[in-house]
Design an enzyme around this catalytic site. Structure first.
Site, PDB file in Angstrom:
ATOM      1  CG  ASP A  52      -2.160   0.782   1.074  1.00 42.94           C
ATOM      2  OD1 ASP A  52      -2.318   1.430   0.023  1.00 42.94           O
ATOM      3  OD2 ASP A  52      -2.999   0.775   1.999  1.00 42.94           O
ATOM      4  CE1 TYR A 110       4.079  -6.514   3.843  1.00 43.54           C
ATOM      5  CE2 TYR A 110       3.415  -8.832   3.843  1.00 43.54           C
ATOM      6  CZ  TYR A 110       3.501  -7.597   3.205  1.00 43.54           C
ATOM      7  OH  TYR A 110       2.999  -7.459   1.929  1.00 43.54           O
TER       8      TYR A 110
END
Length: 245
Positions: A52, A110
């Protein structure tokens, strides 16, 4: 036809995200433009993760197919010479024709970074959390999410997928000086999922709701409590794992 795999690092601060969009700079767009300049082919550049806006990556993977015979090391040097400073290509290799950066991935990792002290230098890579946080509750929340769960309630609205089941293979909070680091590895991630999980865990750790509520949200998909999504700036795609081709 060659299939070329890239290992990419980027600072997402000034990007609208990985994917090309009409409203600003994208990582995909910048790399596609540079490839075309070098090999004179308009390639289809496929990313492992559609990060994003403002999200960073140390281990993004992408691939494209081309006819050009340029050696991979020469291509790497040429790309790094013309790409903007917020994108670096760390490795390039020719891979199996069936390799697909997104669909061949078997797991991704992540990390999310939190600072407990307000900072100026490095502020684009952390979430400054002003609340006192109960670290033991953060750890307990992380333990709860390991395994197969439906994470729809933690993802952002508009996620267009067939199901919301993800298998979290590891999840852990660590303390480094005045920083908190959350690391999570899963077979797949939904749009906004990591930021939703971090936001909810921080809400537990600061006492907004207790861990039993977190458990209810996770296991029963209870939506009586609004999930806070952590800011994008603290999120980094660290690595993508693939089977041997």
């Amino acid at each position: 036809m060659r299939n070329i795999k890239l290992l990419i690092e980027y600072d997402g601060t000034n990007f609208v995200g990985w994917q090309i969009q009409p409203n600003g700079r994208s990582v995909q767009g910048e790399i596609k433009k540079a490839i075309k300049e070098i090999i004179n082919e308009d390639v289809n550049l496929i990313g492992a993760s559609r990060t994003d806006a403002v999200v960073h990556a140390r281990g993004q993977v992408a691939n494209f197919k081309c006819e050009n015979k340029i050696p991979t090391e020469s291509l790497k040097k040429a790309l790094n010479s013309i790409l903007p400073d917020d994108i670096v290509i760390h490795a390039i290799e020719e891979v199996d024709p069936n390799f697909h950066a997104r669909y061949s991935a078997v797991e991704k990792t992540y990390r999310y970074f939190i600072t407990k002290n307000k900072i100026a230098i490095g502020r684009n890579y952390f979430w400054f959390v002003k609340y006192e946080l109960d670290f033991e509750n953060l750890k307990k929340c992380a333990e709860l999410i390991i395994g197969k769960h439906d994470f729809e309630i933690f993802s952002k609205k508009g996620t267009n997928v067939k199901d919301y089941i993800c298998e979290v293979r590891s999840a852990e909070w660590k303390i480094e000086d005045d920083k908190l680091i959350f690391e999570i590895t899963a077979n797949r991630f939904l749009y906004g999922m990591v930021r939703g999980l971090v936001g909810a865990m921080v809400d537990v750790a600061r006492g907004r709701f207790d861990i039993d509520v977190f458990k209810k949200i996770l296991l029963e998909k209870c939506n009586d409590f609004e999930i806070m999504h952590a800011p994008a700036s603290g999120l980094v795609l660290e690595s993508v794992k693939y089977p041997n081709f």
